[in-house]
Structures are given as C-alpha cells and as structure tokens.
Design a protein around this motif. Structure first.
Motif, mmCIF file in Angstrom:
data_model
loop_
_atom_site.group_PDB
_atom_site.id
_atom_site.type_symbol
_atom_site.label_atom_id
_atom_site.label_comp_id
_atom_site.label_asym_id
_atom_site.label_seq_id
_atom_site.Cartn_x
_atom_site.Cartn_y
_atom_site.Cartn_z
ATOM 1 N N VAL A 1 -3.536 3.736 -1.501
ATOM 2 C CA VAL A 1 -3.751 2.926 -2.695
ATOM 3 C C VAL A 1 -3.110 1.566 -2.420
ATOM 4 N N THR B 1 -10.272 4.341 1.102
ATOM 5 C CA THR B 1 -10.379 5.533 1.929
ATOM 6 C C THR B 1 -11.221 5.198 3.153
ATOM 7 N N ARG C 1 0.848 -1.188 0.000
ATOM 8 C CA ARG C 1 0.000 0.000 0.000
ATOM 9 C C ARG C 1 0.883 1.236 0.000
ATOM 10 N N THR D 1 -5.928 4.398 5.042
ATOM 11 C CA THR D 1 -6.206 5.051 3.768
ATOM 12 C C THR D 1 -4.961 5.052 2.889
ATOM 13 N N THR E 1 -5.792 0.013 -6.225
ATOM 14 C CA THR E 1 -7.171 0.366 -5.921
ATOM 15 C C THR E 1 -7.188 1.235 -4.670
ATOM 16 N N GLN E 2 -7.963 2.299 -4.713
ATOM 17 C CA GLN E 2 -7.996 3.277 -3.626
ATOM 18 C C GLN E 2 -8.880 2.779 -2.490
#
Length: 124
Positions: A93, A121, A38, A91, A118-119
């Motif tokens: 990507v 949040t 990430r 949070t 993929t994001q």
C-alpha cells in the motif's frame, strides 16, 4: 486534518508501470513538503522519498532508485509517483503524506497528514 486523495493503484504485471497521484483537497500543497511511503504486508511503513517545497527531492530507498520518479505540480495541487520496471516485491500500500516544514524526512513520525493509501499489486 488535511485531506489528501490518492489514486492510480492497481494490479500490474512484473516489468509494468503505474503512476500514482496525490491531490490536496482544500489546502495549498505548495506550502508543504511531500513524503511518499509504502507498507508491504507484515512490514513496517517504509519511507521512499521526500520533496521539499522548492522541488528538491531526497530519496531514501535504494530498492526503487532508477525505477521510481517523484514529482510535484503545485499548479495542479498534486504530487506524483511514477513507477517503472515494477517487481513483485514492490507490492504494497502506497501512501503520500504532507507536513508544513522547510525540512524533509523519510520518517513516518515526521508527518502529521496522510492520504488513505492506494494498493499496488505486482503479479503475473
């Protein structure tokens, strides 16, 4: 370049859950080790876990232990990242990556093939 398709990201409240998927397109995932990473804004990409072809998992991030579960389903040509008890600091990507090797690593430099990211949040 091998194609990996990631899905499952989105917006979730603190304490919620998400499951990310990483599907291999036009190659056999069973022949590769799988890494999960990430990258938060302004930070370097962080290695979370690596799954050997045998299914053996090595975890690299203490911050997600006990909350994140990594798995692979070779029959579906897909790897999964189940994220529970999400926190705002999760949070980022999220990326999956694969490498044809008998070894595993949490280093970005070890992997040659990456998904698009993929994001995720986490916010109220």
């Amino acid at each position: 370049q091998l194609k990996l398709v990631e899905s499952g990201g989105g917006l979730v409240q603190p304490g919620g859950s998400l499951r990310l998927s990483c599907t291999a397109s036009e190659f056999t995932l069973a022949n590769y080790v799988i890494g999960w990473f990430r990258q938060a804004p302004g930070k370097e990409r962080e290695g979370l876990s690596c799954i050997k072809r045998s299914g053996t998992i090595t975890d690299y991030a203490d911050s997600v232990k006990g909350r994140f579960t990594f798995s692979r389903d070779n029959a579906k040509n897909t790897a999964y990242l189940q994220m529970n008890s999400l926190k705002p600091e999760d949070t980022a990507v999220y990326y999956c990556a694969v490498q044809r090797s008998v070894y595993c690593s949490g280093s970005v430099r070890f992997f040659d093939n990456w998904g698009q990211g993929t994001q995720v949040t986490v916010s109220s």
